[in-house]
Write a protein that holds these residues in place. Structure first.
Motif, PDB file in Angstrom:
ATOM      1  N   ARG A 131      -6.831  -3.558   0.989  1.00 52.38           N
ATOM      2  CA  ARG A 131      -5.958  -2.526   0.452  1.00 52.38           C
ATOM      3  C   ARG A 131      -6.752  -1.467  -0.307  1.00 52.38           C
ATOM      4  O   ARG A 131      -7.600  -1.779  -1.137  1.00 52.38           O
ATOM      5  N   LYS A 132      -6.479  -0.219  -0.012  1.00 51.32           N
ATOM      6  CA  LYS A 132      -7.181   0.885  -0.663  1.00 51.32           C
ATOM      7  C   LYS A 132      -6.377   1.425  -1.843  1.00 51.32           C
ATOM      8  O   LYS A 132      -5.169   1.233  -1.919  1.00 51.32           O
ATOM      9  N   GLY A 178      -4.141   3.427  -4.099  1.00 53.11           N
ATOM     10  CA  GLY A 178      -3.007   4.284  -3.793  1.00 53.11           C
ATOM     11  C   GLY A 178      -2.110   3.763  -2.692  1.00 53.11           C
ATOM     12  O   GLY A 178      -0.996   4.271  -2.513  1.00 53.11           O
ATOM     13  N   GLU A 179      -2.578   2.778  -1.936  1.00 51.87           N
ATOM     14  CA  GLU A 179      -1.755   2.219  -0.870  1.00 51.87           C
ATOM     15  C   GLU A 179      -0.716   1.257  -1.447  1.00 51.87           C
ATOM     16  O   GLU A 179      -0.964   0.573  -2.441  1.00 51.87           O
ATOM     17  N   ALA A 180       0.423   1.195  -0.786  1.00 51.56           N
ATOM     18  CA  ALA A 180       1.462   0.258  -1.207  1.00 51.56           C
ATOM     19  C   ALA A 180       0.986  -1.168  -0.983  1.00 51.56           C
ATOM     20  O   ALA A 180       0.170  -1.438  -0.086  1.00 51.56           O
ATOM     21  N   HIS A 181       1.456  -2.067  -1.790  1.00 54.79           N
ATOM     22  CA  HIS A 181       1.130  -3.476  -1.626  1.00 54.79           C
ATOM     23  C   HIS A 181       1.703  -3.959  -0.297  1.00 54.79           C
ATOM     24  O   HIS A 181       2.804  -3.564   0.094  1.00 54.79           O
ATOM     25  N   PRO A 182       0.973  -4.811   0.449  1.00 54.73           N
ATOM     26  CA  PRO A 182       1.486  -5.282   1.745  1.00 54.73           C
ATOM     27  C   PRO A 182       2.862  -5.939   1.678  1.00 54.73           C
ATOM     28  O   PRO A 182       3.607  -5.924   2.655  1.00 54.73           O
TER      29      PRO A 182
END
Length: 327
Positions: free
Chosen positions: A287-288, A290-294
């Motif tokens: 996960r990068k 700013g990305e939403a949590h999976p």
């Protein structure tokens, strides 16, 4: 199972194409189309389990099968949110919710997996199994209640379960060769299990079993609060008749409404086939910023999960209603 999944995806794609051309006139096709649209690619496993190849009866009161090879079920424990940890297997989930005064454990796997996956998993994550003050068991099937006795006997954890499911355990003759957990806290609808700064709200959702419990609770993602809707029972392994499906459908709608009211944007379950937990956990490492949590799906997607179970149950109910006409 791979062939069933492939068939399900084929049905999904086929229905999706058909749905763009015309609405199905056959009620069976309509239920399938609605369930497929709700599942999309988020809940294909759920679609398979309750629409394509549903279970049609409860399990028998027999002794547990021998433990399978460890390689078929073991997976590493993982930190999923700031305050939620996975201590399950490749197939079944157990979740440790940490609080300011200890741990609330949700579901306890099969007996054969609970020692290594839960007790060992907590230790690997730097958590103390003795800090588990409450264990909430979603329902009294062996794949979720198996480690309850261990937690009760060794660590003094308080066990929370629906009353009808406590009854199921006490009536069983063969399913607990190593002994049964002792009846403890009998859950009530809307009850809050509170430990320190954290509460889990119990939602009675009978259907999968008479005492199935679903839940609503909060997790934190790098400090950001998010709400989880936890589905406590999904498959149709109950007496398949119209009254039982009416109970199941009402519970799915009840939990869907509870999820909306709570603003839930995460859907979790006790089987990875339903919420893709194991796959999503693998995605966390990549996960990068700013990305939403999976696991964060959004409220609309959470709602679609309960649409899948609702539509598939309506399909099964409709088929039962049709049976007398075919005799």
């Amino acid at each position: 199972m791979k062939s069933i999944v492939s068939a399900a995806l084929g049905i999904a794609v086929g229905l999706g194409v058909a749905d763009t051309l015309a609405q199905p006139s056959n009620p069976v096709d309509a239920f399938l189309a609605h369930a497929n649209a709700a599942a999309a690619f988020d809940f294909a496993g759920t679609l398979v389990r309750v629409c394509v190849a549903p279970q049609t009866a409860p399990g028998r009161d027999v002794a547990p099968a021998p433990a399978p090879d460890r390689a078929t079920w073991y997976t590493d424990p993982a930190k999923v949110f700031d305050n939620l940890y996975f201590v399950g297997t490749k197939i079944h989930s157990s979740w440790a919710l940490t609080t300011s005064e200890g741990i609330i454990l949700i579901d306890t796997l099969y007996d054969y997996a609970s020692e290594e996956a839960i007790v060992g998993g907590l230790k690997k994550l730097g958590l103390d199994p003795a800090a588990v003050k409450y264990v909430i068991v979603s329902h009294a099937h062996g794949d979720h209640v198996g480690g309850a006795k261990l937690m009760q006997d060794r660590f003094g954890s308080r066990l929370v379960m629906g009353g009808p499911d406590w009854d199921m355990i006490e009536k069983s003759v063969n399913q607990y060769p190593n002994g049964k957990p002792k009846r403890d806290i009998v859950a009530t609808d809307g009850q809050k299990v509170t430990l320190g700064d954290t509460s889990v709200t119990l939602v009675a959702t009978p259907g999968h079993t008479p005492g199935t419990l679903s839940m609503v609770f909060q997790v934190k993602d790098n400090g950001k609060p998010l709400t989880v809707a936890y589905s406590g029972g999904t498959a149709f392994n109950f007496p398949n008749d119209v009254p039982h499906f009416d109970i199941y459908i009402a519970s799915q709608r009840k939990m869907a409404a509870a999820a909306v009211a709570a603003g839930a944007t995460i859907l979790m379950s006790n089987h990875s086939e339903f919420d893709n937990a194991v796959s999503k956990i693998r995605m966390i490492a990549g996960r990068k910023a700013g990305e939403a949590h999976p696991f964060e799906l959004g409220s609309e997607t959470v709602g679609r999960y309960f649409n899948v179970t609702d539509e598939c149950a309506q399909l099964a109910r409709f088929k039962l209603m049709e049976l007398p006409e075919k005799k």
